[in-house]
Design a protein around this motif. Structure first.
Motif, PDB file in Angstrom:
ATOM      1  N   ASP B  73     141.644  16.727  29.234  1.00 21.00           N
ATOM      2  CA  ASP B  73     141.178  15.727  30.330  1.00 21.00           C
ATOM      3  C   ASP B  73     141.180  14.181  29.413  1.00 21.00           C
ATOM      4  O   ASP B  73     139.839  14.130  29.029  1.00 21.00           O
ATOM      5  CB  ASP B  73     140.200  16.057  31.100  1.00 21.00           C
ATOM      6  N   VAL B  74     141.945  13.349  29.448  1.00 18.29           N
ATOM      7  CA  VAL B  74     141.614  12.057  29.012  1.00 18.29           C
ATOM      8  C   VAL B  74     142.084  11.060  29.948  1.00 18.29           C
ATOM      9  O   VAL B  74     143.155  11.252  30.423  1.00 18.29           O
ATOM     10  CB  VAL B  74     142.475  12.079  27.682  1.00 18.29           C
ATOM     11  N   ALA B  75     141.265  10.071  30.266  1.00 19.20           N
ATOM     12  CA  ALA B  75     141.523   9.044  30.985  1.00 19.20           C
ATOM     13  C   ALA B  75     141.307   7.562  30.519  1.00 19.20           C
ATOM     14  O   ALA B  75     140.536   7.313  29.566  1.00 19.20           O
ATOM     15  CB  ALA B  75     141.160   8.984  32.232  1.00 19.20           C
ATOM     16  N   MET B  76     142.367   6.775  30.468  1.00 15.19           N
ATOM     17  CA  MET B  76     142.370   5.308  30.006  1.00 15.19           C
ATOM     18  C   MET B  76     142.877   4.347  30.967  1.00 15.19           C
ATOM     19  O   MET B  76     143.711   4.461  31.351  1.00 15.19           O
ATOM     20  CB  MET B  76     143.231   5.062  28.693  1.00 15.19           C
ATOM     21  N   ILE B  77     141.922   3.359  31.032  1.00 13.70           N
ATOM     22  CA  ILE B  77     142.269   2.213  32.065  1.00 13.70           C
ATOM     23  C   ILE B  77     141.921   1.101  31.298  1.00 13.70           C
ATOM     24  O   ILE B  77     141.039   0.674  30.523  1.00 13.70           O
ATOM     25  CB  ILE B  77     141.250   2.347  33.191  1.00 13.70           C
ATOM     26  N   HIS B  78     142.948   0.063  31.303  1.00  8.98           N
ATOM     27  CA  HIS B  78     143.017  -1.119  30.674  1.00  8.98           C
ATOM     28  C   HIS B  78     143.005  -2.270  31.602  1.00  8.98           C
ATOM     29  O   HIS B  78     143.944  -2.256  32.580  1.00  8.98           O
ATOM     30  CB  HIS B  78     143.953  -1.319  29.567  1.00  8.98           C
ATOM     31  N   ILE B  85     132.550 -12.893  31.412  1.00 11.36           N
ATOM     32  CA  ILE B  85     131.382 -12.319  30.410  1.00 11.36           C
ATOM     33  C   ILE B  85     130.845 -10.863  31.139  1.00 11.36           C
ATOM     34  O   ILE B  85     130.480 -11.047  32.564  1.00 11.36           O
ATOM     35  CB  ILE B  85     130.406 -13.099  30.133  1.00 11.36           C
ATOM     36  N   GLY B  86     130.686 -10.101  30.459  1.00 12.62           N
ATOM     37  CA  GLY B  86     130.271  -8.872  30.795  1.00 12.62           C
ATOM     38  C   GLY B  86     131.192  -7.716  31.851  1.00 12.62           C
ATOM     39  O   GLY B  86     130.644  -6.687  32.073  1.00 12.62           O
ATOM     40  N   GLU B  87     132.374  -8.225  32.163  1.00 14.25           N
ATOM     41  CA  GLU B  87     133.137  -7.068  32.964  1.00 14.25           C
ATOM     42  C   GLU B  87     133.809  -6.080  31.780  1.00 14.25           C
ATOM     43  O   GLU B  87     133.905  -6.440  30.694  1.00 14.25           O
ATOM     44  CB  GLU B  87     134.260  -8.082  33.689  1.00 14.25           C
ATOM     45  N   ILE B  88     134.300  -5.124  32.262  1.00  8.87           N
ATOM     46  CA  ILE B  88     134.792  -4.002  31.472  1.00  8.87           C
ATOM     47  C   ILE B  88     136.331  -4.473  31.396  1.00  8.87           C
ATOM     48  O   ILE B  88     137.163  -4.377  32.190  1.00  8.87           O
ATOM     49  CB  ILE B  88     134.745  -2.764  32.335  1.00  8.87           C
ATOM     50  N   SER B  89     136.559  -4.613  30.171  1.00 13.93           N
ATOM     51  CA  SER B  89     138.200  -4.803  29.630  1.00 13.93           C
ATOM     52  C   SER B  89     138.699  -3.358  29.709  1.00 13.93           C
ATOM     53  O   SER B  89     139.881  -3.269  29.846  1.00 13.93           O
ATOM     54  CB  SER B  89     138.348  -5.348  28.409  1.00 13.93           C
ATOM     55  N   ILE B  90     138.218  -2.454  28.917  1.00 15.33           N
ATOM     56  CA  ILE B  90     138.562  -1.042  28.865  1.00 15.33           C
ATOM     57  C   ILE B  90     137.711  -0.118  29.204  1.00 15.33           C
ATOM     58  O   ILE B  90     136.601  -0.099  28.543  1.00 15.33           O
ATOM     59  CB  ILE B  90     139.404  -0.885  27.311  1.00 15.33           C
TER      60      ILE B  90
END
Lengths: 101, 137
Positions: B73-78, B85-90
């Motif tokens: 189980d691996v998950a990646m979201i980009h 500023i402060g937002e999640i990029s990955i």
């Protein structure tokens, strides 16, 4: 023959478009196709040593021969994710599964 | 789950998705938009991808992790587009029955993404200039 070329990030800025069609001689290699592009868009020279090239969405070494209709992508050094480990050396990526093993 | 998206990344949703009854450990990594690089102030980042290839490469990194550590189980979201500023990029999450290897696998995942996944960011500085981030390698 014609190949399509996709350009991203800094390459797109130089070429002025994200996708172009280029007429090239039969049997041309990926590296030679880059030379054709750099002839047309001299700004691409700055990417000569750092650019990765992909054919039909897989990284390809410069001696790979292109076929009619192939899609060549010009991939400047990538910078996705975030900035950790930014000193990591770029490795040979054409056999991506072998890297790190 | 391997995804490229223009929508804000929801870490809780991914965490829940990965927390299956047979898992005993989940490690999550989030990359954030920082307000500076060196001594220069950053206004925002703009991410662009070669989307077809980027999703494929994310999946390949997932396959490498499965092969190397037998972690299913691996998950990646980009994220793509304009990020403040402060937002999640990955966001990367790795889950397994035991904690052994999950830290290592998660760390490998972000390093590998930065090497092989064709996604670029443009750093827009507070002083109004902007540049593609290249060769901080």
């Amino acid at each position: 023959m014609n190949i399509s070329v996709r350009c991203f990030a800094g390459c797109k800025d130089i070429v002025g478009q994200s996708a172009i069609t280029v007429g090239v001689p039969e049997g041309i290699t990926v590296g030679e196709a880059f030379d054709v592009l750099a002839g047309e868009y001299p700004g691409l020279e700055r990417y000569r040593s750092s650019l990765m090239l992909a054919v039909n969405t897989d990284y390809a070494s410069r001696d790979v021969k292109l076929k009619e209709g192939d899609e060549l992508a010009c991939i400047p050094p990538v910078s996705g994710g975030c900035d950790i480990h930014a000193d990591m050396p770029m490795k040979e990526l054409t056999k991506s599964r072998d890297v790190y093993v | 789950m391997f995804k490229i998206t223009t929508e804000a990344i929801q870490p809780d949703a991914l965490h829940e998705w990965l927390c299956k009854p047979h898992h005993g450990a989940v490690v999550t990594f989030a990359g954030l938009v920082r307000d500076h690089t060196d001594s220069r102030a950053t206004a925002r980042l703009e991410y662009e991808a070669f989307e077809e290839m980027a999703e494929k490469k994310l999946r390949e990194v997932g396959d490498e992790i499965r092969e190397r550590w037998q972690i299913e189980d691996v998950a990646m979201i980009h994220r793509l587009g304009v990020l403040e500023i402060g937002e999640i990029s990955i966001l990367i999450a790795v889950a397994a029955p035991h904690r052994k290897h999950v830290f290592e696998a998660c760390s490998y995942a972000i390093d590998r993404v930065k090497q092989v996944v064709p996604i670029w960011k443009k750093e827009v500085w507070k002083d109004g200039e902007a540049e593609w981030v290249e060769n901080r390698l």
